[in-house]
Design an enzyme around this catalytic site. Structure first.
Site, PDB file in Angstrom:
ATOM      1  N   ALA A 185     -64.414  55.193 -19.323  1.00  9.65           N
ATOM      2  CA  ALA A 185     -63.201  55.863 -19.793  1.00  9.65           C
ATOM      3  C   ALA A 185     -62.077  54.862 -19.995  1.00  9.65           C
ATOM      4  O   ALA A 185     -62.026  53.816 -19.344  1.00  9.65           O
ATOM      5  CB  ALA A 185     -62.761  56.934 -18.802  1.00  9.65           C
TER       6      ALA A 185
ATOM      7  N   GLU B 225     -65.984  47.908 -18.776  1.00 12.69           N
ATOM      8  CA  GLU B 225     -66.213  48.582 -17.504  1.00 12.69           C
ATOM      9  C   GLU B 225     -67.659  48.576 -17.032  1.00 12.69           C
ATOM     10  O   GLU B 225     -67.915  48.798 -15.845  1.00 12.69           O
ATOM     11  CB  GLU B 225     -65.742  50.040 -17.596  1.00 12.69           C
TER      12      GLU B 225
ATOM     13  N   GLU C 210     -55.667  44.563 -14.623  1.00  9.44           N
ATOM     14  CA  GLU C 210     -55.454  46.010 -14.558  1.00  9.44           C
ATOM     15  C   GLU C 210     -55.823  46.570 -13.186  1.00  9.44           C
ATOM     16  O   GLU C 210     -55.873  47.779 -12.989  1.00  9.44           O
ATOM     17  CB  GLU C 210     -56.272  46.712 -15.650  1.00  9.44           C
TER      18      GLU C 210
ATOM     19  N   MET D   2     -57.717  54.632 -21.852  1.00  8.65           N
ATOM     20  CA  MET D   2     -56.626  55.230 -22.611  1.00  8.65           C
ATOM     21  C   MET D   2     -56.702  54.794 -24.066  1.00  8.65           C
ATOM     22  O   MET D   2     -57.033  53.639 -24.383  1.00  8.65           O
ATOM     23  CB  MET D   2     -55.277  54.811 -22.019  1.00  8.65           C
TER      24      MET D   2
ATOM     25  N   ARG E 203     -39.064  72.982 -17.240  1.00  5.77           N
ATOM     26  CA  ARG E 203     -40.356  72.466 -16.804  1.00  5.77           C
ATOM     27  C   ARG E 203     -40.311  70.940 -16.778  1.00  5.77           C
ATOM     28  O   ARG E 203     -39.695  70.317 -17.648  1.00  5.77           O
ATOM     29  CB  ARG E 203     -41.487  72.912 -17.750  1.00  5.77           C
TER      30      ARG E 203
ATOM     31  N   ARG F  58     -48.459  61.600 -20.646  1.00  4.36           N
ATOM     32  CA  ARG F  58     -49.554  60.638 -20.502  1.00  4.36           C
ATOM     33  C   ARG F  58     -50.305  60.596 -21.821  1.00  4.36           C
ATOM     34  O   ARG F  58     -50.523  61.626 -22.454  1.00  4.36           O
ATOM     35  CB  ARG F  58     -50.484  61.080 -19.370  1.00  4.36           C
TER      36      ARG F  58
END
Length: 211
Positions: free
Chosen positions: A96, A116, A162, A98, A51, A56
């Site tokens: 949102a 954001e 970013e 990471m 696989r 992430r």
């Protein structure tokens, strides 16, 4: 007499036999190739197979909600993965980001709200945590609703380094529910959080407006 079906989760991570694992791509994300085998429900062993695994990190997503005004803040931004669909690749999403090393999901929520959307959460309530697409990626999302004031919310945000270009929109809760219903919002985290709000809105307005 019919044999009773075993309860779920009879197998554990330790039952998986990883024969080899190599990184085949390392860029903005990472892809590993894994050779493995594991037990089968009938008691035999699965033949060895391969696989590809999209590696992430985990993420935190938050639905900003003003219980007094009954409004939510949603972010509009470009998403590469939506190209090629019969829709705009600019999506309406949650706050949102990471999860970085040493950060809690709550830390990420507060950091990303400011970056954001120019927002500050008065409180956070966890909705759930879920695996995004466990057939191929490792990512876990920590999902929250956060209390904000929307009177002065909205505008343009994002970090240039970013390559972020974000417009924050304010919608009534009812309009957000309608956008789930008619498909204008079709990404998993936003759908889950907004539908959760639909089920819990009365309780949140009662509890948060009293505090």
């Amino acid at each position: 007499m019919t044999e009773k079906t075993p309860e779920p989760f009879q197998f554990k991570a330790s039952d998986v036999d990883i024969r080899s694992r190599e990184t085949v791509f390392q860029g903005f994300f990472r892809m590993d190739k894994v050779r493995l085998t594991h037990p089968r429900f009938d008691g035999s062993i699965m033949p060895e197979f391969t696989r590809e695994l999209f590696v992430r990190g985990d993420a935190t997503c938050v639905l900003p909600y003003d219980p007094a005004r009954d409004e939510v803040v949603l972010l509009e931004q470009f998403r590469m993965g939506a190209i090629g669909r019969d829709q705009s690749p600019w999506l309406l999403e949650l706050v949102a980001g990471m999860n970085e090393a040493g950060e809690s999901p709550e830390d990420v929520a507060h950091r990303e709200a400011e970056e954001e959307a120019g927002l500050t959460f008065d409180r956070l309530e966890k909705i759930c945590e879920y695996l995004v697409s466990p057939g191929g990626t490792t990512e876990m999302v920590y999902l929250y609703v956060g209390q904000v004031g929307t009177a002065n919310a909205g505008g343009l945000f994002g970090l240039d380094h970013e390559h972020e270009d974000i417009r924050a929109h304010v919608f009534s809760a009812d309009e957000a529910f309608n956008m789930i219903r008619d498909g204008r919002i079709n990404n998993a985290a936003a759908i889950m959080a907004i539908q959760w709000l639909q089920l819990n809105r009365d309780r949140l307005r009662d509890e948060w407006n009293r505090l």
